[in-house]
Structure formats: structure tokens, C-alpha cells
Design a protein around this motif. Structure first.
Motif, PDB file in Angstrom:
ATOM      1  N   ASN A  34       0.833  -1.204   0.000  1.00 57.63           N
ATOM      2  CA  ASN A  34       0.000   0.000   0.000  1.00 57.63           C
ATOM      3  C   ASN A  34       0.863   1.247   0.000  1.00 57.63           C
ATOM      4  O   ASN A  34       1.714   1.414   0.860  1.00 57.63           O
ATOM      5  CB  ASN A  34      -0.867  -0.023   1.265  1.00 57.63           C
ATOM      6  N   TYR A  39      -1.148   1.327  -5.195  1.00 58.72           N
ATOM      7  CA  TYR A  39      -0.435   0.106  -4.817  1.00 58.72           C
ATOM      8  C   TYR A  39       0.963   0.087  -5.427  1.00 58.72           C
ATOM      9  O   TYR A  39       1.207   0.685  -6.480  1.00 58.72           O
ATOM     10  CB  TYR A  39      -1.188  -1.121  -5.339  1.00 58.72           C
ATOM     11  N   LYS A 113      21.550  20.754 -12.040  1.00 64.21           N
ATOM     12  CA  LYS A 113      22.545  21.624 -11.397  1.00 64.21           C
ATOM     13  C   LYS A 113      22.045  22.053 -10.030  1.00 64.21           C
ATOM     14  O   LYS A 113      22.797  22.181  -9.079  1.00 64.21           O
ATOM     15  CB  LYS A 113      22.760  22.869 -12.268  1.00 64.21           C
ATOM     16  N   ARG A 114      20.742  22.282  -9.963  1.00 64.77           N
ATOM     17  CA  ARG A 114      20.129  22.710  -8.697  1.00 64.77           C
ATOM     18  C   ARG A 114      20.285  21.617  -7.623  1.00 64.77           C
ATOM     19  O   ARG A 114      20.622  21.913  -6.475  1.00 64.77           O
ATOM     20  CB  ARG A 114      18.655  23.004  -8.957  1.00 64.77           C
ATOM     21  N   ALA A 117      23.827  21.567  -6.501  1.00 67.86           N
ATOM     22  CA  ALA A 117      24.106  22.691  -5.598  1.00 67.86           C
ATOM     23  C   ALA A 117      23.572  22.403  -4.200  1.00 67.86           C
ATOM     24  O   ALA A 117      24.235  22.685  -3.193  1.00 67.86           O
ATOM     25  CB  ALA A 117      23.488  23.967  -6.150  1.00 67.86           C
ATOM     26  N   GLU A 121      25.722  22.140  -0.830  1.00 65.67           N
ATOM     27  CA  GLU A 121      25.410  22.952   0.357  1.00 65.67           C
ATOM     28  C   GLU A 121      25.462  22.086   1.612  1.00 65.67           C
ATOM     29  O   GLU A 121      26.030  22.489   2.623  1.00 65.67           O
ATOM     30  CB  GLU A 121      23.994  23.526   0.228  1.00 65.67           C
ATOM     31  N   GLN A 231      -7.126   7.555   2.526  1.00 63.82           N
ATOM     32  CA  GLN A 231      -7.449   7.049   3.864  1.00 63.82           C
ATOM     33  C   GLN A 231      -7.062   8.060   4.945  1.00 63.82           C
ATOM     34  O   GLN A 231      -7.792   8.254   5.911  1.00 63.82           O
ATOM     35  CB  GLN A 231      -6.724   5.722   4.104  1.00 63.82           C
ATOM     36  N   ALA A 330      32.776  26.619  -4.707  1.00 63.65           N
ATOM     37  CA  ALA A 330      32.016  27.606  -3.928  1.00 63.65           C
ATOM     38  C   ALA A 330      32.871  28.181  -2.799  1.00 63.65           C
ATOM     39  O   ALA A 330      32.702  29.336  -2.403  1.00 63.65           O
ATOM     40  CB  ALA A 330      30.760  26.966  -3.363  1.00 63.65           C
TER      41      ALA A 330
ATOM     42  N   MET B   1      -5.594  -1.236   3.136  1.00 63.15           N
ATOM     43  CA  MET B   1      -5.658  -2.689   2.996  1.00 63.15           C
ATOM     44  C   MET B   1      -6.583  -3.323   4.025  1.00 63.15           C
ATOM     45  O   MET B   1      -7.080  -4.403   3.851  1.00 63.15           O
ATOM     46  CB  MET B   1      -4.273  -3.300   3.151  1.00 63.15           C
ATOM     47  N   ALA B   3      -9.367  -1.960   4.981  1.00 62.55           N
ATOM     48  CA  ALA B   3     -10.696  -1.392   4.868  1.00 62.55           C
ATOM     49  C   ALA B   3     -11.803  -2.440   4.861  1.00 62.55           C
ATOM     50  O   ALA B   3     -12.829  -2.269   5.489  1.00 62.55           O
ATOM     51  CB  ALA B   3     -10.785  -0.541   3.619  1.00 62.55           C
ATOM     52  N   LYS B  12      -5.708  -1.320  13.544  1.00 58.18           N
ATOM     53  CA  LYS B  12      -5.044  -0.015  13.387  1.00 58.18           C
ATOM     54  C   LYS B  12      -4.817   0.638  14.750  1.00 58.18           C
ATOM     55  O   LYS B  12      -3.764   1.185  15.036  1.00 58.18           O
ATOM     56  CB  LYS B  12      -5.895   0.914  12.529  1.00 58.18           C
ATOM     57  N   GLU B 105      22.331  28.586 -11.104  1.00 57.04           N
ATOM     58  CA  GLU B 105      21.969  27.499 -10.177  1.00 57.04           C
ATOM     59  C   GLU B 105      22.965  27.355  -9.028  1.00 57.04           C
ATOM     60  O   GLU B 105      22.657  26.765  -8.002  1.00 57.04           O
ATOM     61  CB  GLU B 105      21.893  26.155 -10.922  1.00 57.04           C
ATOM     62  N   MET B 106      24.190  27.872  -9.228  1.00 55.35           N
ATOM     63  CA  MET B 106      25.238  27.658  -8.235  1.00 55.35           C
ATOM     64  C   MET B 106      25.442  28.893  -7.328  1.00 55.35           C
ATOM     65  O   MET B 106      26.308  28.870  -6.456  1.00 55.35           O
ATOM     66  CB  MET B 106      26.565  27.332  -8.937  1.00 55.35           C
ATOM     67  N   GLU B 108      23.391  30.396  -5.097  1.00 55.99           N
ATOM     68  CA  GLU B 108      22.944  30.224  -3.709  1.00 55.99           C
ATOM     69  C   GLU B 108      24.001  29.421  -2.926  1.00 55.99           C
ATOM     70  O   GLU B 108      24.301  29.745  -1.784  1.00 55.99           O
ATOM     71  CB  GLU B 108      21.595  29.502  -3.694  1.00 55.99           C
ATOM     72  N   LEU B 109      24.554  28.405  -3.577  1.00 57.80           N
ATOM     73  CA  LEU B 109      25.606  27.602  -2.942  1.00 57.80           C
ATOM     74  C   LEU B 109      26.795  28.485  -2.598  1.00 57.80           C
ATOM     75  O   LEU B 109      27.347  28.409  -1.490  1.00 57.80           O
ATOM     76  CB  LEU B 109      26.032  26.472  -3.891  1.00 57.80           C
ATOM     77  N   LYS B 112      25.885  30.750   0.358  1.00 56.50           N
ATOM     78  CA  LYS B 112      25.846  30.031   1.638  1.00 56.50           C
ATOM     79  C   LYS B 112      27.255  29.657   2.103  1.00 56.50           C
ATOM     80  O   LYS B 112      27.544  29.691   3.291  1.00 56.50           O
ATOM     81  CB  LYS B 112      24.990  28.773   1.506  1.00 56.50           C
TER      82      LYS B 112
END
Lengths: 343, 250
Positions: A34, A39, A113-114, A117, A121, A231, A330, B1, B3, B12, B105-106, B108-109, B112
Motif C-alpha cells: 500500500n 499500490y 545543477k540545482r 548545488a 550545500e 485514507q 564555492a 488494505m 478497509a 489499526k 543554479e550555483m 545560492e551555494l 551560503k
């Protein structure tokens, strides 16, 4: 003595190469797990029309589960098609499958690439925290293996038009029966998409990644009572808005399928985690079609920032190196400076 | 399963109960292990030097009152004696001379990662004004439209002496919190480093005043917050400092 050992090893390796993966000795329905959105099935379970479950070994001979050690012979770019979707021609048999993912890993690994990165980090954070002396078990890799889904096509009476949708990174491995003609395959994925063993002459229309959103297509399966997500909503009372949104999306996707391909949403084969789908009837006993593994196949693949086709251990090593390199860049070329604080 | 099964709900509930028991046991074990492994040092260097501070600990407990530990361990790097600051700096200033910014993309790295250098640089400024020792505890950053918002947490040892205490008196521990920017400052990315240095000097002066009045003073914490100010297009700078001192008990 050495000769005997070599002969033994050779026999073992020959046996390993020639053996097909055998069928589990139970009812496929007994392997169901499940999941949040439906499934999950044993890697050898195959679903056909009316959600009938079979063992894939009963339909194909020489079946091998896909693994990260199975390297395709060639990987080329799966070209992104436009939002004007082709329609099935009169007299064609239209089949559709929609899976969230599968359980069979492939040797095709990728990451953006993200993602790289983000992992770099985490690496930098740990490096600073442990002052450059990170615990030996601590490793940083980016990316994951694409999953392989075998699409077994046995329809021989009419040319086939396939619609294959996935919620995660999936390579559809086409298993065509002798006498089957696959006219066209439409591939839909909000993420990565791949096709292996596409028969010669089959036309492909692929929309993946951001392109799918641009086309305003949002594949969604209709929530059912057995979904854990459904559920949870019933029992905990939370997420009702998401469920409503999911139903709405499923309804829209159903409408879109009918409008474009003339098929009912209910006839779409699929589930949360399913590794084999059957389009057509089960082959008669003794008439199974020969299995074509991903190994040595030509794979068409949507582009990725970083793509590594390699066994898992090689991929992990390469990925680890890339994460470290990104962190070093970096840090201005020297990670040690992060500890000393001198730039 | 479950139910369609008659005992679905009971099963449960039973599993939930088991889970709760296991969780409770685990939490208890974890807390016990935590107590064993992370028991703080409860010794008081002032007490060992013969100085009696009557209210150094929480009433009826062995734990020190908030901030007392860093006062008593005046000459040591103490994790609770810290400077928490936020600052904004253009990404370009975190690059080395001649270095090109990385692909989108790099970035922010890079932000930081180099927030650690920014924080280390801030430590250098602190060493000129307020501290004789300074280390970067944590540094984090968020990049937004080419501007890096740095959050740094530094630990330091104060440069100015604590003051004199004698063993004849008994002492009482007191704290004072002073708003260093009663009128919030408006700053820019070009001025904020200088403005922060000004705040370090102000924080030091207040401690000197307390020392003059009470005979001793320890700067136990400094908070500097810089937020975008829509009105000026710059940043609004606010700061507060916390001090600890000991007063003789009559």
C-alpha cells in the motif's frame, strides 16, 4: 588448479548471464503493497487491461530484471515535441499507461545543477560542522537512477498507438511481439523521460519536464479508497483540499485523454509503483515474445544537466566527486578555508 | 488494505498504541542518554576563586541562572555568549578579485558557503573593537535578487576586563538589556558594515558605564537585525545588548 578455478568462474558467469530471472511462486496479487497514491507491486508483476495482474515471465521469454549494471549500447536525445498532440488514426488500437514510478532501477542516473548545488550545500554545512574531519560513513551524492518500466505490446490485429505517462523519471522499455506494429508512442512526463527498444519506423511524440506544464497537461490518476492519501484524509481529516485538487486534475486529464486520443481514463493501465504493463492479450502458453533488456539497447532520453550511465557504485563515486568539486569551487578553491575562516 | 476486514479498525488502533508505547520508550531512552552525555559543567569558577554569588543558580536547582555561566566563565569562549547578526551584502562582494559569478543554479551555494567568510570577516571587526577572541559558530545565507542575506552566530571573549570582585562581600547576579537603537537606523549595503562597527562600540560603551557604576560588567549577548525597509529602499537596523554584572549584597 588455476585452470579449474578459471573454468569454474567462467561457468558461473555464463550461468549468471544466460539465466533469466525466474517467476516468484505466488499469486501476483499477493505481492501488493500500500502506497500513498495506490499500490506498489513486485518488480515482475505485469498489469494488463481491466487491471489484471500477471507475471511478466508468462508473457516474455528470457526476462531479466533491469539493474544498475545493465548498460545501454547507445543513449541519444529524446527530442521534445510540441503541444500539438498527434491523434490516433482510424483503425488503430489505442492503449495508455500511467505509472507514478517503478521498482526496477536502471543504469541511467541523472541530476540537475540545482540538485548538485543543494547536495554541495549539505556537504559544506557538514564540512564546517566537523571542521573538515567528517565521519567516514558520511558521503554526499546527488541524483538517482531512472526506473525501468517494461511495456509489453502483444496487439497484432491493428496498428498500435501508445500513450505512456509517468509521474517520476522513467525509461519505458518497449517489448514488441512479432507481428505487432507500433505506429506511434506519445510520452508524457513532468520530469525525465526515456524510451528503450523503440521499433524502427515508430514515430515518437515526447513532452517532458517543464514542457508538459507549458502544454497545460497534468497527468493525474483518480484517487481511490485504498490510497493511503485518501485514507489519511478520511481518518485524520487533513488534506481534503489536496484530495479535491487531485480529483479535479484527474478529471481534467481524463477529459484531455478522451479529447486527444479517444480513450477513457478508466482504461488507462497503471498504479503507484508498477514495473510492467501489458497492451493486448496475454500470449498463449509457449508463444511468449523474446525479452529485450535495456542492456545493449538504444535509449532515447530527455536531456539532463548531469547524466551518468554507469553501475551504481561508479555513479556514486562520480557523483560524490562532482558534489565535492562544486563545494570546493564555492569555497573559492580550498575547503580548508572554511575551517580557518581565511579567504 | 484493512478497509474490508472486520478487525481493520481494531488492528489499526492496536498498532497505533504499540507505536505510541515504542515512541515513549525511545524518547525516554533518548532523554536518559542525553542526560548522560550532555550534562553541562556545573562548576562555578568564581565560587572556586572564593567569590560568593548568592543567586547564581535557579532557586532550588543546580542549574545556573540564564546568562550566569557566560559571566562566570568570562575569559573563555562560551557558546551562550554570542553575537547574532543579520546583514545584507551584494553577491559580487563575496567574490574574489577577478572572479566571475557562477551560473545561476550555483549562486545560492556560493552565497551560503562564503557566508562563512563574511562571518569570519565580521569576527575580525569585532576583534578591533569589542572582542579579544572570536569564532564563527554558524553562518548561513539566502540569496535574493543578487543580495545575500547573511545570518551569523559568533562566539566571543570580551576585550575589556570584567572588573574587580573581592571575597569579603557576597554578590548578587543581575542582568540588563539595553536597546542600542532606540531610534532604528536606516542603512544600506554600503554602510551597514560601518554601522555595525558603530553598534559594537556602543555596546562596549554601555558595558563601560555599567562597570563604572557597578564595578564590573560582562557583555553576554548582542543581537543585530537588518531588514529591508520599503520606505527608504535600504535596510532598517535594530540592535540590543544584554549585560550581566554582580552587585554587592548589603
Amino acid at each position: 588448479m588455476l585452470k579449474k578455478i578459471a573454468l569454474g568462474l567462467m561457468l558461473i558467469s555464463v550461468a549468471a548471464c544466460s539465466d533469466s530471472d525466474s517467476k516468484p511462486g505466488t499469486d501476483p496479487a499477493n505481492t501488493i503493497g500500500n502506497e500513498l497514491r495506490g499500490y506498489s507491486y513486485h518488480s515482475d508483476v505485469m498489469m494488463g487491461k481491466g487491471r489484471q495482474l500477471h507475471w511478466v515471465q508468462d508473457a516474455v521469454s528470457g526476462y531479466r530484471r533491469s539493474g544498475t549494471d545493465m548498460l545501454p549500447a547507445k543513449v541519444t536525445k529524446l527530442k521534445r515535441s510540441g503541444c500539438s498532440f498527434p491523434r490516433p488514426k482510424d483503425g488503430q488500437a489505442v492503449f495508455a499507461a500511467h505509472v507514478e514510478g517503478g521498482v526496477q532501477q536502471s543504469s541511467i542516473h541523472h541530476f540537475s545543477k540545482r540538485q548538485l548545488a543543494k547536495r554541495a550545500e549539505s556537504f559544506v554545512r557538514a564540512y564546517v560542522k566537523y571542521k573538515g574531519k567528517m565521519p567516514s560513513g558520511m558521503t554526499f551524492t546527488a541524483g538517482s537512477a531512472m526506473r525501468t518500466i517494461n511495456a509489453v505490446v502483444t496487439e497484432t490485429a491493428k496498428p498500435v498507438f501508445l500513450v505512456l505517462a509517468s509521474g517520476s523519471d522513467v525509461v519505458w522499455n518497449i517489448q514488441k511481439a512479432p507481428g505487432t506494429t507500433i505506429d506511434r508512442i506519445v510520452v508524457l512526463s513532468g520530469r525525465m523521460a526515456g524510451l528503450a527498444n523503440v521499433p524502427q519506423g515508430t514515430k515518437v511524440h515526447a513532452v517532458y519536464g517543464k514542457g508538459l506544464r507549458k502544454c497545460r497537461v497534468q497527468p493525474a490518476r483518480t484517487p481511490e479508497k485504498h490510497w493511503r492519501f485518501v485514507q489519511n484524509v478520511a481518518e485524520l481529516g487533513t488534506g481534503a483540499d489536496k484530495l479535491k485538487e487531485n480529483r479535479k486534475r484527474a478529471s481534467s486529464f481524463g477529459f484531455w485523454l478522451r479529447k486527444n486520443f479517444g480513450i477513457a481514463h478508466k482504461s488507462v493501465i497503471g498504479d503507484a509503483e508498477l514495473s510492467n504493463v501489458l497492451f493486448g492479450d496475454m500470449p498463449a502458453a509457449g508463444a511468449s515474445l523474446p525479452f529485450r533488456p535495456i542492456a545493449e539497447a538504444h535509449v532515447l532520453l530527455s536531456p539532463a544537466d548531469h547524466l551518468l550511465v554507469a553501475p551504481k557504485t561508479d555513479f556514486e563515486q562520480a557523483s560524490r566527486n562532482l558534489v565535492r568539486e562544486a563545494a570546493v569551487r564555492a569555497a573559492g578553491g580550498d575547503l580548508e578555508k572554511l575551517v580557518t575562516g581565511v579567504n | 488494505m484493512f478497509a474490508g476486514e472486520p478487525f481493520g479498525l481494531a488492528a489499526k488502533l492496536l498498532s497505533l498504541a504499540c507505536f505510541a508505547v515504542i515512541l515513549a520508550i525511545n524518547i525516554d531512552v533518548f532523554n536518559h542518554v542525553n542526560r548522560i552525555t550532555e550534562t553541562p559543567d556545573m562548576t562555578d569558577p568564581l565560587e572556586e576563586a572564593g567569590i560568593t554569588v548568592v543567586d547564581s543558580r535557579e532557586p532550588g536547582k543546580t542549574e545556573f541562572r540564564s546568562g550566569y555561566r557566560s559571566l562566570a566563565r568570562f575569559d573563555e569562549l562560551e557558546e551562550r555568549r554570542s553575537i547574532r547578526l543579520t546583514a545584507h551584502v551584494p553577491l559580487s562582494r563575496l567574490l574574489r578579485p577577478g572572479e566571475q559569478p557562477p551560473e545561476a543554479e550555483m549562486r545560492e551555494l556560493l552565497a551560503k558557503t562564503r557566508a562563512n567568510y563574511f562571518a569570519a570577516q565580521e569576527c575580525k571587526h569585532l576583534l578591533k573593537v569589542l572582542a579579544k577572541e572570536c569564532v564563527v559558530d554558524t553562518a548561513n545565507a539566502r540569496l535574493d535578487d543578487g543580495i545575500v542575506r547573511v545570518e551569523a552566530h559568533l562566539n566571543f571573549v570580551q576585550k575589556a576586563g570584567f572588573g574587580t570582585l573581592n571575597t569579603k562581600n557576597k554578590w548578587s547576579y543581575s542582568t540588563a538589556e539595553i536597546d542600542l537603537t532606540k531610534n532604528p537606523l536606516t542603512t544600506t549595503v554600503n554602510r551597514s558594515a560601518g554601522d555595525r562597527r558603530g553598534l559594537y562600540r556602543t555596546a562596549t560603551k554601555h558595558c563601560a558605564e555599567i562597570r563604572r557604576r557597578e564595578g564590573n560588567c560582562a557583555l553576554s549577548g548582542l543581537w543585530i537585525d537588518e531588514r529591508p525597509d520599503a520606505k527608504s529602499g535600504g535596510y532598517r537596523l535594530t540592535a540590543r545588548a544584554e549585560y550581566g554584572f554582580l552587585a554587592p549584597v548589603n
